[in-house]
Write an enzyme that holds these catalytic residues in place. Structure first.
Site, PDB file in Angstrom:
ATOM      1  N   ALA A  40       0.765  -1.123   0.057  1.00  0.00           N
ATOM      2  CA  ALA A  40       0.063   0.033  -0.001  1.00  0.00           C
ATOM      3  C   ALA A  40       0.961   1.317   0.045  1.00  0.00           C
ATOM      4  O   ALA A  40       0.577   2.169  -0.970  1.00  0.00           O
ATOM      5  CB  ALA A  40      -0.919   0.000   1.086  1.00  0.00           C
ATOM      6  N   LYS A  83       9.666   0.962  10.051  1.00  0.00           N
ATOM      7  CA  LYS A  83      10.286   0.435  11.251  1.00  0.00           C
ATOM      8  C   LYS A  83      11.410  -0.488  11.168  1.00  0.00           C
ATOM      9  O   LYS A  83      12.335  -0.409  12.029  1.00  0.00           O
ATOM     10  CB  LYS A  83       8.996  -0.193  12.118  1.00  0.00           C
ATOM     11  CG  LYS A  83       9.352  -0.561  13.271  1.00  0.00           C
ATOM     12  CD  LYS A  83       8.075  -1.223  13.976  1.00  0.00           C
ATOM     13  CE  LYS A  83       8.044  -1.863  15.318  1.00  0.00           C
ATOM     14  NZ  LYS A  83       7.016  -2.390  15.832  1.00  0.00           N
ATOM     15  N   SER A 120       3.773  -7.686   3.235  1.00  0.00           N
ATOM     16  CA  SER A 120       3.564  -7.542   1.997  1.00  0.00           C
ATOM     17  C   SER A 120       4.736  -8.293   1.231  1.00  0.00           C
ATOM     18  O   SER A 120       4.477  -9.271   0.265  1.00  0.00           O
ATOM     19  CB  SER A 120       3.658  -6.313   1.520  1.00  0.00           C
ATOM     20  OG  SER A 120       2.536  -5.489   1.828  1.00  0.00           O
ATOM     21  N   GLN A 170       3.046 -15.037   0.137  1.00  0.00           N
ATOM     22  CA  GLN A 170       3.202 -16.031  -0.637  1.00  0.00           C
ATOM     23  C   GLN A 170       2.053 -16.209  -1.640  1.00  0.00           C
ATOM     24  O   GLN A 170       2.204 -16.704  -2.765  1.00  0.00           O
ATOM     25  CB  GLN A 170       3.466 -17.426   0.057  1.00  0.00           C
ATOM     26  CG  GLN A 170       4.462 -17.571   0.915  1.00  0.00           C
ATOM     27  CD  GLN A 170       4.622 -18.916   1.833  1.00  0.00           C
ATOM     28  OE1 GLN A 170       3.898 -19.793   1.407  1.00  0.00           O
ATOM     29  NE2 GLN A 170       5.420 -18.898   2.998  1.00  0.00           N
ATOM     30  N   ARG A 196     -10.958 -19.361   6.061  1.00  0.00           N
ATOM     31  CA  ARG A 196      -9.966 -19.544   6.971  1.00  0.00           C
ATOM     32  C   ARG A 196     -10.232 -19.660   8.183  1.00  0.00           C
ATOM     33  O   ARG A 196      -9.660 -20.589   9.101  1.00  0.00           O
ATOM     34  CB  ARG A 196      -9.008 -18.330   6.761  1.00  0.00           C
ATOM     35  CG  ARG A 196      -8.094 -18.510   5.575  1.00  0.00           C
ATOM     36  CD  ARG A 196      -7.158 -17.337   5.510  1.00  0.00           C
ATOM     37  NE  ARG A 196      -6.221 -17.243   4.338  1.00  0.00           N
ATOM     38  CZ  ARG A 196      -5.509 -16.383   3.671  1.00  0.00           C
ATOM     39  NH1 ARG A 196      -5.533 -15.247   4.411  1.00  0.00           N
ATOM     40  NH2 ARG A 196      -4.765 -16.466   2.626  1.00  0.00           N
TER      41      ARG A 196
END
Length: 529
Positions: free
Chosen positions: A15, A34, A42, A46, A273
């Site tokens: 993003a 950081k 990101s 995978q 999920r």
């Protein structure tokens, strides 16, 4: 040290870089990250990018899959923007030459992942899509974009009118103060609040804590998605085993190679999920080991080089056809409330990617919609900022007097273990209420003086803000929905289908919509009732 620029971006994932490459054509841009650009969720991704590119597929199918996976806890208009606008953006990427994996005839090699009704997942580099996409975007950054690595943002700065105008960071060179016309949060999620996670240990929800401390609205913090398949070795998670492995025929099995998902969901191993993670959790709770059987996948190491290397590094013999897996924290659906152009409840503060809550993921994110979100909303926000221009004239900082020293906190390991036990895949009210009592109050956390704290102390403080928001939200939602599963309330409650738990300036409220906006002073101001 003071740095003044046009646009400041906090974070360096998809993003952030998508926004930066567009904004850099018009403005001076500073990026603060950081860690480094190759240490983000990101970069580690995978899975691929979910987008409609085939004749058999259609955006309406993708929208329907997104709503079903998220159990209808969405801002539908934003879902439509994500899928429809995102489809066009991805098609433009392909025309520009983004190097996706293709079949022999040149057509995109479309994968199938959990809860998708059609093959629509674009991959690059096999299971290295995130890495390829990050490098692709980095190559397009212009010289007027400066990336500052290993700096932790710890305090947003507001002017005397309440606009966001900058941030304080702490890094190897000490404290820096950035001032900018536009401040963009793209700092990722909070999976590292858990002891078992697919995230880097730096994914501690700092952007959410920053925004909340500054007075921005936060929502959907009860919804942490657990990925069902993290490589599990020697009692700990070692990394992600892509959902695409199951898309090509891998199945969840126990130690006797008996299928786990049979009879649980019609989509079996490609169920949403939260359903697959719960099924594996129950097996493991009963003392059984859980695996992905990959024996039906030919040329596994070629198709999944990252997973294969991960297994080799951890001495897993792939010739046996079994990869040991366990569920772990993966993606936070909640975050800083933002609209589909990234605008938050604080003027000139934007949120994009996992740090944002736009209502596109509902109670459980659809597989591979995360990279699509970063690309799509990163572009939409950038286009809005370009149109608005740099017209901030008031850089007078409104200094706030913080009254409290740092309260007693958990250690990082204690907090992660407690989060895993209390706010893991299954939650019970007794443990959650006990956790609330052990944590400092939100009011206290908001009023802590951060002067003199080192990076480790600042990070632990941020983690406690995020954990406190999460447990209060989980206690307040009296139902199970998507990734929020309660032992005492195991069913959905239709009255809570479109109810959002919102945190704003020390208060928690429940609303019937994520936000209501009216336009004032050139930015969207949220009205929270």
């Amino acid at each position: 040290m003071n740095v003044k620029t046009d646009v400041l971006i906090i974070g360096s994932g998809i993003a952030a870089l998508q926004a930066a490459r567009l904004l850099g054509e018009h403005f001076q841009v500073q990026i603060v990250t950081k860690s480094s650009v190759n240490m983000s969720s990101s970069y580690r991704a995978q899975g691929g990018i979910a987008a409609v590119t085939s004749q058999e597929d259609h955006p309406t199918f993708h929208i329907a899959d997104t709503l079903t996976a998220g159990e209808n806890h969405h801002e539908r208009r934003n879902v439509e923007v994500l899928i429809e606008n995102g489809t066009n953006i991805i098609r433009d990427f392909l025309k520009e030459g983004f190097p996706i994996d293709r079949q022999v005839d040149g057509d995109p090699a479309l994968g199938l992942e959990g809860a998708h009704s059609h093959h629509r997942i674009l991959h690059a580099g096999g299971d290295r899509t995130g890495q390829v996409l990050i490098n692709y975007l980095l190559e397009q950054l212009t010289p007027n974009i400066v990336i500052n690595c290993y700096e932790m943002a710890y305090e947003l700065l507001l002017n005397t009118a309440g606009d966001c105008i900058g941030v304080l960071t702490r890094g190897e060179k000490g404290t820096k103060r950035y001032l900018a016309h536009h401040i963009i949060l793209a700092s990722g999620g909070a999976g590292a609040l858990y002891s078992c996670t697919s995230n880097y240990e730096t994914s501690t929800g700092d952007g959410i804590a920053l925004a909340y401390r500054a007075g921005a609205a936060i929502s959907d913090m009860e919804f942490m998605q657990f990925h069902p398949s993290l490589l599990w070795c020697n009692g700990e998670a070692k990394g992600l085993v892509s959902e695409a492995v199951r898309g090509l025929g891998g199945i969840f099995v126990d130690a006797q190679r008996q299928p786990i998902m049979k009879g649980i969901h019609a989509q079996l191993d490609l169920a949403p999920r939260h359903i697959t993670a719960l099924a594996l959790f129950k097996k493991r709770l009963n003392g059984q080991e859980t695996f992905i059987d990959i024996s039906s996948i030919e040329q596994f190491e070629i198709k999944f080089p990252t997973v294969a290397q991960l297994c080799h590094d951890n001495h897993i013999n792939l010739q046996n056809g079994l990869i040991p897996v366990a569920p772990g924290s993966h993606f936070l659906m909640g975050g800083v409330i933002a609209d589909n152009m990234g605008r938050t409840s604080i003027p000139n503060l934007y949120a994009i990617g996992e740090v944002a809550c736009t209502g596109v993921h509902g109670a459980n994110r659809l597989a591979s919609n995360s990279l699509l979100e970063g690309i799509t909303f990163g572009q939409r926000m950038a286009q809005f900022v370009i149109q608005k221009g740099c017209n901030q004239n008031n850089f007078s900082i409104a200094f706030k007097h913080y009254r409290y020293p740092m309260p007693l906190l958990f250690t990082k390991d204690q907090l992660r273990q407690t989060m895993m036990h209390t706010l893991g895949i299954v939650r019970n009210p007794i443990d959650m209420q006990q956790f609330v009592k052990q944590l400092p109050s939100l009011k206290t956390l908001l009023d802590v003086n951060l002067d003199g704290l080192n990076r480790q102390e600042l990070e632990l403080y941020m983690m406690h803000i995020v954990a406190t928001l999460m447990v209060h939200a989980a206690v307040a939602r009296p139902e199970s929905r998507g990734a929020h599963i309660r032992t005492d309330k195991p069913q959905n409650d239709r009255q809570w289908e479109k109810r959002w738990i919102i945190f704003l300036q020390g208060q928690m409220k429940v609303r019937n919509s994520l936000y209501e906006y009216h336009q004032t002073r050139g930015n969207a101001q949220a009205i929270f009732q």
